[in-house]
Design an enzyme around this catalytic site. Structure first.
Site, short mmCIF file in Angstrom:
data_model
loop_
_atom_site.label_atom_id
_atom_site.label_comp_id
_atom_site.label_asym_id
_atom_site.label_seq_id
_atom_site.Cartn_x
_atom_site.Cartn_y
_atom_site.Cartn_z
CB CYS A 83 -0.91 -0.03 1.23
SG CYS A 83 -1.77 1.50 1.58
CB CYS A 104 0.20 1.65 4.22
SG CYS A 104 -1.53 1.14 4.08
#
Length: 190
Positions: free
Chosen positions: A77, A80
Protein backbone atom coordinates in the site's frame (compact mmCIF):
# COMPACT_ATOMS: atom_id res chain seq x y z
CA UNK A 1 74.12 -1.00 -4.37
CA UNK A 2 70.37 -1.65 -4.62
CA UNK A 3 68.77 -4.95 -5.41
CA UNK A 4 67.32 -4.79 -8.96
CA UNK A 5 64.39 -7.11 -7.99
CA UNK A 6 62.92 -4.73 -5.38
CA UNK A 7 61.05 -1.55 -6.07
CA UNK A 8 62.33 1.31 -3.93
CA UNK A 9 58.84 2.90 -3.74
CA UNK A 10 57.40 -0.21 -2.04
CA UNK A 11 59.61 0.05 1.02
CA UNK A 12 59.62 3.84 1.14
CA UNK A 13 56.42 5.24 -0.41
CA UNK A 14 56.41 8.83 -1.53
CA UNK A 15 54.33 11.38 0.43
CA UNK A 16 51.62 11.63 -2.26
CA UNK A 17 51.13 7.85 -2.13
CA UNK A 18 50.65 8.03 1.63
CA UNK A 19 48.11 10.82 1.21
CA UNK A 20 46.28 8.86 -1.48
CA UNK A 21 46.14 5.77 0.76
CA UNK A 22 44.84 7.85 3.65
CA UNK A 23 42.13 9.42 1.48
CA UNK A 24 41.09 5.99 0.18
CA UNK A 25 40.88 4.65 3.73
CA UNK A 26 38.75 7.62 4.84
CA UNK A 27 36.43 7.23 1.84
CA UNK A 28 36.03 3.52 2.62
CA UNK A 29 35.15 4.30 6.24
CA UNK A 30 32.64 6.98 5.20
CA UNK A 31 31.00 4.68 2.65
CA UNK A 32 30.75 1.89 5.22
CA UNK A 33 29.20 4.23 7.78
CA UNK A 34 26.73 5.53 5.17
CA UNK A 35 25.75 1.99 4.20
CA UNK A 36 25.19 0.95 7.82
CA UNK A 37 23.17 4.09 8.55
CA UNK A 38 21.10 3.56 5.39
CA UNK A 39 20.27 -0.01 6.32
CA UNK A 40 19.28 1.01 9.84
CA UNK A 41 17.06 3.79 8.50
CA UNK A 42 15.31 1.44 6.09
CA UNK A 43 14.54 -1.11 8.80
CA UNK A 44 13.97 1.49 11.52
CA UNK A 45 10.82 2.49 13.32
CA UNK A 46 9.24 3.94 10.19
CA UNK A 47 9.03 0.66 8.24
CA UNK A 48 5.64 -1.03 8.20
CA UNK A 49 7.16 -4.42 9.04
CA UNK A 50 8.93 -3.08 12.11
CA UNK A 51 5.84 -1.24 13.31
CA UNK A 52 3.66 -4.31 12.79
CA UNK A 53 6.10 -6.45 14.77
CA UNK A 54 6.00 -3.93 17.63
CA UNK A 55 2.22 -3.44 17.52
CA UNK A 56 -0.04 -4.47 20.38
CA UNK A 57 -1.92 -7.69 19.56
CA UNK A 58 -5.59 -6.91 18.89
CA UNK A 59 -6.91 -9.16 21.66
CA UNK A 60 -4.68 -7.41 24.21
CA UNK A 61 -5.40 -3.92 22.86
CA UNK A 62 -9.17 -4.29 23.15
CA UNK A 63 -9.04 -5.64 26.69
CA UNK A 64 -6.31 -3.79 28.58
CA UNK A 65 -8.25 -0.64 29.53
CA UNK A 66 -6.37 1.73 27.19
CA UNK A 67 -7.82 3.37 24.08
CA UNK A 68 -6.70 1.82 20.81
CA UNK A 69 -5.94 2.90 17.26
CA UNK A 70 -6.29 -0.08 14.93
CA UNK A 71 -4.78 0.26 11.47
CA UNK A 72 -5.64 -1.92 8.49
CA UNK A 73 -2.64 -1.85 6.15
CA UNK A 74 -0.67 -3.81 3.55
CA UNK A 75 3.03 -3.76 2.73
CA UNK A 76 2.24 -2.95 -0.93
CA UNK A 77 0.00 0.00 0.00
CA UNK A 78 1.64 3.22 -1.18
CA UNK A 79 -0.55 5.34 1.10
CA UNK A 80 0.42 3.15 4.09
CA UNK A 81 4.09 3.50 3.17
CA UNK A 82 3.70 7.27 2.79
CA UNK A 83 2.30 7.50 6.34
CA UNK A 84 4.75 5.05 7.95
CA UNK A 85 7.28 7.63 9.13
CA UNK A 86 4.65 9.94 10.65
CA UNK A 87 2.85 7.01 12.26
CA UNK A 88 6.11 5.78 13.74
CA UNK A 89 6.65 9.20 15.32
CA UNK A 90 3.06 9.36 16.58
CA UNK A 91 3.39 5.88 18.07
CA UNK A 92 6.59 6.93 19.83
CA UNK A 93 4.80 9.99 21.28
CA UNK A 94 1.55 8.28 22.35
CA UNK A 95 2.59 4.64 22.84
CA UNK A 96 2.30 4.81 26.63
CA UNK A 97 -1.28 6.11 26.50
CA UNK A 98 -2.74 4.38 23.43
CA UNK A 99 -2.52 0.85 22.02
CA UNK A 100 -1.51 0.65 18.37
CA UNK A 101 -2.78 -2.50 16.65
CA UNK A 102 -1.93 -3.27 13.03
CA UNK A 103 -3.90 -5.73 10.89
CA UNK A 104 -2.46 -6.71 7.51
CA UNK A 105 -5.36 -7.04 5.07
CA UNK A 106 -3.42 -9.69 3.12
CA UNK A 107 -3.63 -12.02 6.14
CA UNK A 108 -6.95 -13.93 5.92
CA UNK A 109 -6.89 -14.23 9.71
CA UNK A 110 -8.22 -10.66 9.77
CA UNK A 111 -11.08 -11.24 7.30
CA UNK A 112 -13.78 -11.01 10.03
CA UNK A 113 -12.42 -7.60 11.09
CA UNK A 114 -12.06 -6.47 7.45
CA UNK A 115 -15.74 -7.27 6.91
CA UNK A 116 -16.93 -5.93 10.29
CA UNK A 117 -15.31 -2.52 9.74
CA UNK A 118 -16.10 -2.41 6.00
CA UNK A 119 -12.50 -2.05 4.87
CA UNK A 120 -12.51 -1.20 1.18
CA UNK A 121 -9.54 1.16 1.12
CA UNK A 122 -6.34 1.32 3.11
CA UNK A 123 -4.99 2.67 5.31
CA UNK A 124 -8.18 2.34 7.34
CA UNK A 125 -8.10 3.39 11.00
CA UNK A 126 -10.58 2.42 13.70
CA UNK A 127 -10.53 4.24 17.04
CA UNK A 128 -11.60 2.33 20.16
CA UNK A 129 -12.35 3.78 23.58
CA UNK A 130 -10.78 2.29 26.71
CA UNK A 131 -13.64 -0.24 26.95
CA UNK A 132 -12.75 -1.67 23.53
CA UNK A 133 -15.76 -0.15 21.73
CA UNK A 134 -15.27 1.24 18.21
CA UNK A 135 -16.17 4.93 18.30
CA UNK A 136 -14.81 6.37 15.04
CA UNK A 137 -13.05 5.58 11.77
CA UNK A 138 -10.90 7.36 9.22
CA UNK A 139 -9.85 6.11 5.83
CA UNK A 140 -6.81 7.08 3.81
CA UNK A 141 -3.73 9.16 4.40
CA UNK A 142 -4.04 11.44 7.40
CA UNK A 143 -1.63 14.27 8.23
CA UNK A 144 0.32 13.80 11.45
CA UNK A 145 -1.41 16.82 12.99
CA UNK A 146 -4.82 15.21 12.37
CA UNK A 147 -3.70 11.91 13.90
CA UNK A 148 -2.37 13.71 16.96
CA UNK A 149 -5.55 15.75 17.40
CA UNK A 150 -7.69 12.62 17.15
CA UNK A 151 -5.45 10.70 19.57
CA UNK A 152 -5.48 13.54 22.10
CA UNK A 153 -9.29 13.63 21.94
CA UNK A 154 -9.39 9.82 22.26
CA UNK A 155 -7.19 9.95 25.38
CA UNK A 156 -9.33 12.77 26.85
CA UNK A 157 -12.52 10.78 26.04
CA UNK A 158 -13.81 13.59 23.82
CA UNK A 159 -15.31 13.60 20.34
CA UNK A 160 -12.58 13.04 17.74
CA UNK A 161 -12.36 16.23 15.64
CA UNK A 162 -11.31 14.56 12.39
CA UNK A 163 -13.00 11.17 12.70
CA UNK A 164 -14.96 9.64 9.84
CA UNK A 165 -12.79 11.47 7.31
CA UNK A 166 -11.53 10.01 4.03
CA UNK A 167 -8.12 10.76 2.56
CA UNK A 168 -6.10 9.20 -0.26
CA UNK A 169 -6.43 5.39 -0.22
CA UNK A 170 -5.06 2.31 -1.91
CA UNK A 171 -7.92 0.16 -3.24
CA UNK A 172 -8.41 -3.18 -1.52
CA UNK A 173 -10.56 -6.22 -2.19
CA UNK A 174 -10.44 -9.23 0.10
CA UNK A 175 -8.89 -12.31 -1.51
CA UNK A 176 -11.37 -14.50 0.35
CA UNK A 177 -15.15 -14.06 0.35
CA UNK A 178 -17.55 -15.17 3.12
CA UNK A 179 -18.49 -18.82 2.65
CA UNK A 180 -22.18 -18.50 3.51
CA UNK A 181 -22.83 -16.51 0.34
CA UNK A 182 -24.41 -13.73 2.41
CA UNK A 183 -22.61 -10.48 3.00
CA UNK A 184 -22.36 -10.02 6.79
CA UNK A 185 -22.67 -6.28 6.17
CA UNK A 186 -26.30 -6.80 5.13
CA UNK A 187 -27.28 -7.71 8.72
CA UNK A 188 -29.69 -10.34 7.43
CA UNK A 189 -31.41 -8.01 4.95
CA UNK A 190 -31.76 -8.68 1.26
Amino acid sequence: MTDPTTNPTESNPKPYQRLRNLVLALVAVLLSATLVWGLQTETGVSSLETQAAQATPLEVALNNGKPTLMEFYANWCTSCQAMAKDLGEVKADYGNQVNFAMLNVDNTKWLPEVLRYRVDGIPHFVYFNSQGEAIAQTIGEQPKSVLKADLEALIAQQTLPYANQTGKVSAFQAKVKPQSGEDPRSHGGS
